[in-house]
Design an enzyme around this catalytic site. Structure first.
Site, PDB file in Angstrom:
ATOM      1  N   TYR A  15       0.837  -1.196   0.000  1.00 35.75           N
ATOM      2  CA  TYR A  15       0.000   0.000   0.000  1.00 35.75           C
ATOM      3  C   TYR A  15       0.878   1.255   0.000  1.00 35.75           C
ATOM      4  CZ  TYR A  15      -3.177   3.621   1.615  1.00 35.75           C
ATOM      5  OH  TYR A  15      -3.878   4.790   1.730  1.00 35.75           O
ATOM      6  N   GLU A  37     -11.050   4.328   5.217  1.00 31.93           N
ATOM      7  CA  GLU A  37     -10.557   5.213   6.278  1.00 31.93           C
ATOM      8  C   GLU A  37     -11.609   5.363   7.379  1.00 31.93           C
ATOM      9  OE1 GLU A  37      -7.612   6.152   6.741  1.00 31.93           O
ATOM     10  OE2 GLU A  37      -6.626   6.100   4.795  1.00 31.93           O
ATOM     11  N   TRP A  45      -4.762   0.484  10.697  1.00 26.79           N
ATOM     12  CA  TRP A  45      -4.862   0.418   9.233  1.00 26.79           C
ATOM     13  C   TRP A  45      -4.554  -0.991   8.739  1.00 26.79           C
ATOM     14  CZ3 TRP A  45      -7.451   2.427   5.678  1.00 26.79           C
ATOM     15  CH2 TRP A  45      -7.048   2.460   4.344  1.00 26.79           C
TER      16      TRP A  45
END
Length: 194
Positions: A15, A37, A45
């Protein structure tokens, strides 16, 4: 400084290397990042990224029109069938945020045009020397958060908004010695920025 936050996690590394802080103007991708998010609120995350594929399947690759029509029963079924974050209000926000995106598209042509005008259609490129310098939120993330909340968006506080701005490349917070810093110009051109 190099970006150390991905650690040894392969999903986090991929990512960071391919998506984080890369300018993007595709509404479907923006909606995906907005959803992920928002799902991250009070979580890490890495947990959200590990469930990203399940989210993509559950929400038809974040098809905005499809997501806007989901009923509570549909969302309950998705909650049971897919490895998504089980927080029901977060799942409901996928629907309400999709509905809010559609209204923005009708008014501004696209979610992208609405968002990118806040930075005059140019990414904010920072030059941090340590990760401690990177803010959790900024006056701009607070402003956008307030504007989106007025338009009916959920799970989009100023901290989440700043992470979202990084996710779609409105802000570039790669460290000064991160190898991906040198790719900024190329990445911008690839995504339609000149």
């Amino acid at each position: 400084m190099e970006c150390s936050w991905p650690g040894n996690n392969q999903l986090m590394q991929a990512y960071h290397d391919k998506e984080w802080c890369v300018p993007n103007t595709d509404d479907q991708y923006l909606f995906e990042m907005l959803t992920l998010e928002g799902a991250q609120v009070r979580l890490s995350w890495s947990i959200v990224l590990s469930r990203r594929e399940a989210y993509q399947k559950a929400f038809h690759n974040f098809d905005i029109s499809y997501c806007s029509t989901l009923t509570d029963k549909d969302l309950t079924n998705l909650q049971e069938q897919y490895n998504v974050i089980k927080h029901f209000s977060k799942l409901q926000s996928v629907r309400s945020n999709a509905q809010a995106v559609i209204k923005i598209q009708q008014e501004f042509e696209s979610l992208s045009l609405f968002l990118w005008r806040y930075v005059d259609f140019k990414p904010i490129i920072n030059h941090w020397h340590s990760e401690e310098e990177i803010p959790a939120q900024t006056p701009l993330s607070n402003e956008i958060s307030k504007d989106l909340k007025k338009r009916g968006f959920k799970f989009i506080g100023p901290v989440t908004m700043y992470a979202f701005m990084q996710a779609i490349g409105m802000v570039d917070d790669h460290g000064t010695s991160c190898p991906y810093t040198s790719n900024k110009e190329r990445k911008m051109k690839e995504n339609g920025f000149h």
